[in-house]
Design a protein around this motif. Structure first.
Motif, PDB file in Angstrom:
ATOM      1  N   ILE A 147      -1.833  -1.248  -3.842  1.00 51.90           N
ATOM      2  CA  ILE A 147      -2.930  -0.285  -3.739  1.00 51.90           C
ATOM      3  C   ILE A 147      -2.396   1.035  -3.198  1.00 51.90           C
ATOM      4  N   GLY A 148      -3.225   2.057  -3.264  1.00 50.34           N
ATOM      5  CA  GLY A 148      -2.855   3.335  -2.678  1.00 50.34           C
ATOM      6  C   GLY A 148      -2.373   4.360  -3.684  1.00 50.34           C
ATOM      7  N   ASP A 182       0.852  -1.188   0.000  1.00 56.96           N
ATOM      8  CA  ASP A 182       0.000   0.000   0.000  1.00 56.96           C
ATOM      9  C   ASP A 182       0.887   1.238   0.000  1.00 56.96           C
ATOM     10  N   VAL A 183       0.782   2.043  -1.080  1.00 56.10           N
ATOM     11  CA  VAL A 183       1.692   3.183  -1.202  1.00 56.10           C
ATOM     12  C   VAL A 183       1.006   4.500  -0.884  1.00 56.10           C
ATOM     13  N   ALA A 184      -0.202   4.430  -0.325  1.00 49.37           N
ATOM     14  CA  ALA A 184      -0.957   5.663  -0.106  1.00 49.37           C
ATOM     15  C   ALA A 184      -0.183   6.665   0.733  1.00 49.37           C
ATOM     16  N   PHE A 196       3.083   6.983   0.987  1.00 49.82           N
ATOM     17  CA  PHE A 196       4.458   7.246   0.545  1.00 49.82           C
ATOM     18  C   PHE A 196       4.640   8.694   0.110  1.00 49.82           C
ATOM     19  N   SER A 197       5.890   9.172   0.232  1.00 47.49           N
ATOM     20  CA  SER A 197       6.192  10.541  -0.179  1.00 47.49           C
ATOM     21  C   SER A 197       6.012  10.706  -1.682  1.00 47.49           C
ATOM     22  N   ARG A 198       5.494  11.873  -2.039  1.00 45.41           N
ATOM     23  CA  ARG A 198       5.333  12.192  -3.460  1.00 45.41           C
ATOM     24  C   ARG A 198       6.472  13.071  -3.965  1.00 45.41           C
ATOM     25  N   PHE A 199       7.431  13.388  -3.113  1.00 45.19           N
ATOM     26  CA  PHE A 199       8.491  14.325  -3.547  1.00 45.19           C
ATOM     27  C   PHE A 199       9.882  13.748  -3.497  1.00 45.19           C
ATOM     28  N   ALA A 200      10.192  13.095  -2.408  1.00 49.20           N
ATOM     29  CA  ALA A 200      11.477  12.450  -2.176  1.00 49.20           C
ATOM     30  C   ALA A 200      12.564  12.807  -3.166  1.00 49.20           C
TER      31      ALA A 200
END
Ligand code: HEA
Ligand code: HEA
Ligand code: CUA
Ligand SMILES: [Cu+2]
Lengths: 348, 200, 639
Positions: free
Chosen positions: C562-563, B8-10, B12-16
């Motif tokens: 997912i996510g 599940d990557v919800a 996770f950082s979107r910028f890193a």
């Protein structure tokens, strides 16, 4: 180049009418070679070329075996899976054996063979026993060859063009030059090719093994007339060669007869700015030295035979024979042309 | 088919920034440029090797003083650039802006000095192969400094407008990376153009 | 060996496809339509398809030139084409095949397939991808178009100086060659960066490097080779442009220039170039063999090592194109040995495939046929390659039709045949329909037969002294029969290729519907619908082995990520080695900027033919358009 290429090929003669006949002949030709082999690496006429030809037959044999093995393994492998019994793969160890023997051992052996034979033959063909018996400077021009014979001290003996005479059995040193673009000097019957590169002098050493006339051709794209930049090598017995060279060293003989003398005048008018005839006022350097033109077998860099008809045709319209070459056509009056031809024919 | 979720990557950082694909992209861009730099240097030495005299008779190797000053300035600009990103990491906008401005200043000075130097070259690119390669390498480096300046100026504008924060700093990271390359590329060029004809 | 991997997690929560979310996803990833919309898409599949189609059009065009060459050489002293036109045609044929067909087509396949095979929804820099395509298109059209106005270059595909200097090639031709080639290389470089980053950073979680499909490996190797090879040709071209435009003296001997510098720079690129073309084709072969034997390929690691070794070694071979230039013997010998050495990685690959094929239940569908054709033709070409690595032998056949035979055997047999196989293989994924098997088989056999008829006699011609790049030859040298045979063969060959082109065209509407996975293949691209939805994968896969689809089929279940948000373009970023999920990359949507930038850059490149000032103008125009495209949009999204 300043060339204005004409849309026409050399002479617009034979055409597709013969194509069908040729196609029929082609099958037969595949089996036996129909050429006289005067420009062929498969017909070696020097020790160097013979070694290379031998190398080729080895390569061909070994390659045929390798190809056969690959195709066989492929075919047998495919057929084994075709029955109803389902897949029958090789056991893992056999597969590795196949890959190691075919993919590593076989090429490794082949590499060893190639490198050893290459070094050895390279040394043989590149051998330079000093001093050479004959030194010839060959300069690639657009699109012909200037040939200068040098004595041991580097002094000039004679200049000629498009036809190189060499003594059989003697070690020849060719100094390959260019002052324009890159050409490549190649006489397949005698040796591999060597480039002629502006700014450097490359050497090619070999000894013709058998008397005969061999054709060579430029092997590096050099512009519009790369295709028709050929030449002849005439290998003769040393005595004959010496006589020929001594003759070449002499200036042109005085023309005999009024017609020829008239021809010389025409030549001085129209041709002298580009051509040299030693012993006359003609000192041009852009075209081939014509001092002993009549002694040559071909014209225009081994493109057409040196006959009166072809010579006349060349002078009148060199652009239809070698489109784009650097000699303009001359629409001379018939009597003038006649005289000119008479003169040129005397330049033995 | 029975489909289950195991990742599940919800959250996770979107910028890193440091592992962002763009960072890698610029890294490979720099590899390309590095190959170009090597090709120029190899060409220089190839021409040098086949020349009778290098530089050609009657020409002195270019003077050392100003290029050496440039070297110092370019190396210094790498430090100030590093300082800028250090500031950004600590959310210190003043340091970021100061660092960027100082770096820009250094590079602009270099540009001016190089311009002056080119005026004083005692030969033209069309004189001989030596002139050609010296001018070409100089021009290549000059254009790169110029483009680094333009790129960094854009970043500076964004910085002044408050676009960046420790989370959102991709553009700075990428620009810095490129800056390091452009500045450091001077080292091999400097050694080649100014020392090789003296030492070799 | 069983395919089931024990790491499937039995306790993981089930996932259902929410139709509303699917719709939103589709909305997010859709490309605009309409005439302006044509210039805006950035999705990798659309760009990839454009590359492939454009490249095959150039293939047909350049192939037609190949036929013209053959017609001219059919009989001695033919006057169909004049010498200048012939040289232009040969140069355009070679250059187009190498730069406008072979490289772009492998890039196209890579861009289309590799991201789907690694389970990604797009590539790392979609806009750059689009930019690369427009650059290629503009450069390609400008280059090929020059032939129709009689301005094409005529100095051969490697454009040797001094022939290419202003003095000996005064027209625009060489200028067009240098600028357009540079331009097209820019496109290849963008694709390379793109592919490297995508493959290293955007693989589906769990697809560690040693689980990557072999095709993806080959693409990765190709991309690295492009990265280190292409810059030297750009530098070489730049030097030549400067010589021709502002009178620098790099290649002018009288002023200290060096013609051989060009040759070194060109071949340092040019040799890797031929493997750049070959390597992805080898990847296609691995894919096709795996699928059509229905079992894991033999020697995965050996194949990967061979690919990488080929990539490395190929940077140490360039001098074997210069054996006749009179360089010192000792140095040349090193290159002789190195060149022969490359037979080992190639041999390992050939025999790994043979071991995989041995005793397998093979479906002899069309893709497989083209691959089988590869074995015969490529091995012949490879063997002549090893022959010409031998210096003394090369001195005889260098610059002759023997060479022409060698490189058409490796280029067509080694690259074009597998790529056409790949086309038949992936066509259903691209279009949702299968190509006709019947036409495919006819096409293959005609091409196979025609190919050998055309190019096999050329070996003999070369040995008998026929140089290459001659617009005609005098009668009586004994070359007449072989040449006519070659010409007859080329007609059969062209017929074979045309059948595939025709097949491609009609199957688009009339082909049998394919379904998602018509061949029972093991790799992730077949997990998408055919043709894939705009987002490629409805769920990003979690991978447990080299053959995820076979595994999933065997296990009856699969695992996904997912996510990822469906209201904007998001992709999972994973670690380089083990593909551990690390973060999420947000991708930009459709935009016109790449097109604008490409036009800006081409202003510079085409303008440079007129005046050097365009270099500066183009540089900065392009630069500003880049800033335009990268400028963050307001309101800055707070995420
Ligand atoms: C796809 C393109 C491609 C490929 C794959 C190759 C593959 C090879 N090439 Fe070729 N080459 C070209 C494209 C290619 N070439 C082109 C376009 C030119 C000409 C450019 C020009 O001048 O216009 C050229 C020219 C060229 C030259 C220059 C010749 C000259 O100009 O005089 C040389 C010299 O060494 C050479 C060598 C090789 C070798 C050793 C291989 C090897 O990689 C081959 C290895 C493969 C095998 C050997 C077969 C498989 C192996 C086995 C079955 C195992 C058993 C093998 C043995 C026992 C030996 N090539
Ligand atoms: C991938 C590369 C590739 C490919 C696929 C080909 C394909 C072909 N090549 Fe080419 N060739 C080169 C790369 C390639 N070539 C290179 C690099 C050179 C060297 C150039 C140089 O020296 O500088 C060369 C040189 C070269 C020569 C040597 C010329 C010379 O030295 O004088 C010849 C001569 O026979 C030749 C012939 C052919 C033929 C008959 C085909 C056939 O396979 C073509 C098959 C035909 C088709 C595919 C056409 C089908 C289409 C139609 C009939 C028309 C339909 C048209 C439209 C719809 C627009 N090629
Ligand atoms: Cu001289 Cu080709
Ligand atoms: Cu090579």
């Amino acid at each position: 180049m300043t060339a204005t290429p004409s849309p026409f090929g050399p002479s617009g003669r034979r055409r597709t009418a013969q194509a069908a006949a040729r196609l029929a002949a082609a099958g037969a030709l595949l089996a036996g070679c129909a050429s006289d082999g005067s420009q062929s690496a498969l017909n070696p006429k020097s020790p160097d070329a013979a070694l290379i030809a031998q190398l080729w037959w080895w390569f061909l044999g070994v390659s045929a075996v390798v190809l056969a093995v690959v195709v066989l393994v492929l075919a047998v492998g495919l057929l084994r899976g075709r029955g109803a019994q389902g897949a029958r793969p090789l056991p893992e160890s056999r597969r590795w054996a196949l890959v190691v023997s075919g993919g590593i051992v076989a090429p490794a052996v082949a590499i060893l063979g190639i490198v050893v034979s290459g070094l050895w033959i390279g040394r043989e063909t590149g051998a330079r026993p000093t001093p050479p018996d004959v030194t010839v400077e060959v300069a690639g021009k657009l699109w012909w060859w200037e040939v200068r014979y040098r004595d041991a001290q580097g002094g000039l003996i004679a200049t000629t063009a498009n036809e190189i005479h060499l003594p059989v059995g003697r070690m020849v040193r060719l100094l390959l030059l260019s002052d324009n673009v890159i050409h490549s000097f190649w006489v397949p019957n005698l040796d591999g090719k060597t480039d002629m590169i502006p700014g450097q002098v490359n050497e090619l050493w070999f000894a013709p093994g058998e008397a005969g006339t061999y054709r060579g051709q430029c092997a590096e794209l050099c512009g519009v007339q790369h295709a028709l930049m050929g030449f002849l090598v005439v290998a003769t017995e040393p005595a004959e060669f010496e006589a020929w060279l001594a003759h070449q060293a002499r200036p042109a003989a005085e023309p005999e007869g009024a017609l020829a003398r008239r021809g010389r005048e025409v030549f001085q008018q129209s041709c002298a700015r580009c051509h040299t005839v030693r012993g006359t006022a003609a000192r041009g350097g852009q075209g081939p030295d014509l001092t002993h033109l009549a002694g040559r077998r071909t014209l225009a860099a081994a493109t057409i035979p040196n006959t009166r008809g072809h010579l006349g045709g060349w002078i009148a319209d060199p652009q239809s024979i070698k489109p784009g070459n650097l000699m303009p056509g001359f629409a001379l009056d018939p009597p003038d042309l006649h005289a000119l031809l008479a003169y040129l024919e005397q330049l033995e | 088919m029975d489909t289950r979720s195991t990742v599940d990557v919800a959250g996770f950082s979107r910028f890193a920034a440091n592992r962002h694909p763009l960072w890698w992209g610029v890294l490979w861009l720099i590899m390309i440029e590095l190959t170009v730099v090597s090709a120029f240097i190899v060409s220089y030495f190839y021409l040098m090797r086949s020349a009778e005299a290098w530089p050609p008779a009657g020409i002195e190797p270019p003077p050392l003083l100003w290029p050496s000053v440039n070297l110092a300035l370019l190396l210094a600009s790498m430090v100030t650039m590093w300082w800028a990103s250090w500031g950004l990491n600590r959310d210190n906008r003043a340091v970021l802006i100061a660092g960027l401005s100082l770096s820009l200043l250094f590079h602009c000075t270099v540009l001016a000095l190089r311009w002056r130097e080119m005026q004083l070259f005692g030969f033209k690119w069309s004189d001989h192969a030596y002139g050609s390669i010296v001018w070409t390498i100089t021009g290549f480096h000059f254009t790169h400094i110029a483009s680094a300046i333009v790129g960094t100026a854009v970043v500076l504008v964004l910085a002044i407008r408050g676009y960046f924060n420790p989370e959102r700093q991709l553009a700075v990271v990428v620009d810095t990376l490129y800056w390091y390359f452009v500045s450091a590329a001077w080292v091999p060029f400097y050694l080649t153009l100014y020392w090789a004809p003296r030492l070799l | 060996m069983t395919l089931t991997d024990r790491t499937f997690d039995p306790g993981a929560p089930a996932v259902r496809d929410d139709p509303e979310e699917t719709r939103r996803l589709e909305e997010t990833w859709r490309s605009p339509s309409g005439p302006v919309g044509w210039f805006m898409p950035v999705n990798q599949r659309i760009i990839g398809r454009r590359f492939i189609v454009t490249a095959f059009v150039f293939f047909l065009l350049a192939g037609a030139l190949g036929l013209l060459i053959r017609l001219q050489l059919a009989v001695p002293e033919n006057s169909l084409l004049g010498p200048e036109l012939y040289n232009q045609i040969v140069t355009t044929h070679g250059t187009t095949m190498m730069f406008l067909f072979a490289i772009p087509v492998v890039e196209g396949f890579a861009i289309f397939m590799a991201p789907m095979m690694i389970g990604s929804r797009d590539m790392a820099f979609p806009r750059l991808n689009a930019f690369g395509y427009y650059v290629y298109l503009i450069g390609g059209v400008a280059f090929f178009g020059s032939l129709f106005v009689g301005l094409a270059p005529a100095a051969g595909w490697f454009n040797y100086v001094p022939l290419a200097n202003k003095e000996f090639s005064p027209g625009l031709g060489v200028g067009i060659w240098t600028t357009m080639i540079t331009f097209i290389e820019v496109s290849a470089l963008t694709a390379a960066v793109e592919l490297i980053v995508t493959i290293l950073k955007l693989r589906a979680p769990g697809m560690s490097l040693n689980r990557m499909p072999l095709f993806v490996w080959s693409v990765l190797v190709m991309a690295f080779m492009i990265l280190f090879a292409m810059p030297t040709i750009i530098v070489a071209s730049l030097l030549l442009i400067l010589d021709r435009l502002v009178d620098t003296k790099f290649f002018i001997v009288e002023a200290g220039g060096e013609p051989l510098l060009w040759q070194h720079l060109f071949w340092f690129f040019g040799h890797p170039e031929v493997y750049i073309i070959l390597v992805p084709a080898l990847g296609v072969i691995s894919s096709v063999i795996t699928t059509f034997t229905g079992r894991p390929i033999f020697g995965y690691t050996a194949l990967v090592v061979s690919l990488v070794a080929t990539g490395f070694i190929s940077f140490g071979l360039w001098v074997h194109h210069m054996f006749a230039t009179g360089l010192p013997q000792l140095g040349l010998s090193f290159f002789m040995a190195a060149s022969a050495m490359i037979a080992i990685p190639n041999g390992v690959q050939v025999f790994c495939w043979l071991a995989s094929l041995w005793g397998a239940k093979i479906r002899l569908a069309t893709p497989m046929l083209w691959v089988l054709g590869f074995f015969v033709i490529f091995v012949i070409g490879g063997l002549t390659g090893v022959m010409v690595a031998s210096i003394p032998f090369d001195l005889q056949v260098h610059g002759t039709f023997f060479l022409v035979a060698h490189f058409h055997y490796v280029l067509i047999g080694g690259a074009v045949f597998p790529l056409i196989g790949g086309l038949y293989y992936w066509y259903p994924k691209m279009t949702g329909r299968l190509m006709s098997e019947r036409l495919g088989k006819w096409s293959f056999w005609l091409a196979f037969l025609g190919f050998n008829l055309t190019f096999f006699p050329m070996h003999q011609l070369g040995m008998e002294g026929m140089p290459r790049r001659i617009y005609t030859y005098i009668d009586g040298l004994g070359w007449e029969g072989m040449n006519l045979l070659a010409t007859a063969g080329s007609v059969v060959l062209a017929l074979g290729f045309l059948l595939t082109a025709f097949n491609f065209w009609v199957s688009m509407r009339r082909g049998r519907p394919a379904g998602d996975d018509p061949w029972g293949a093991p790799t992730l691209e077949w997990r998408t619908s055919s043709p894939p939805a705009p987002y490629n994968h409805r769920h990003v896969a979690v991978v447990h082995g080299r053959y995820p689809l076979w595994q999933e089929r065997e296990a009856g279940r699969r695992e996904v990520v997912i996510g990822l948000r469906s209201d904007r373009r998001e992709m999972v970023v994973t670690s380089i080695l083990d593909a551990e999920p690390q973060s999420v990359q947000v991708l930009p949507g459709p935009t016109i900027w790449p097109f604008v930038s490409a036009v800006a850059a081409s202003t510079g490149f085409i303008g440079i033919l007129v005046s050097p000032i365009f270099f500066v103008i183009g540089f900065f125009l392009a630069f500003f358009s880049f800033v335009g495209w990268l400028w963050p949009r307001r309101p800055w999204r707070e995420d």
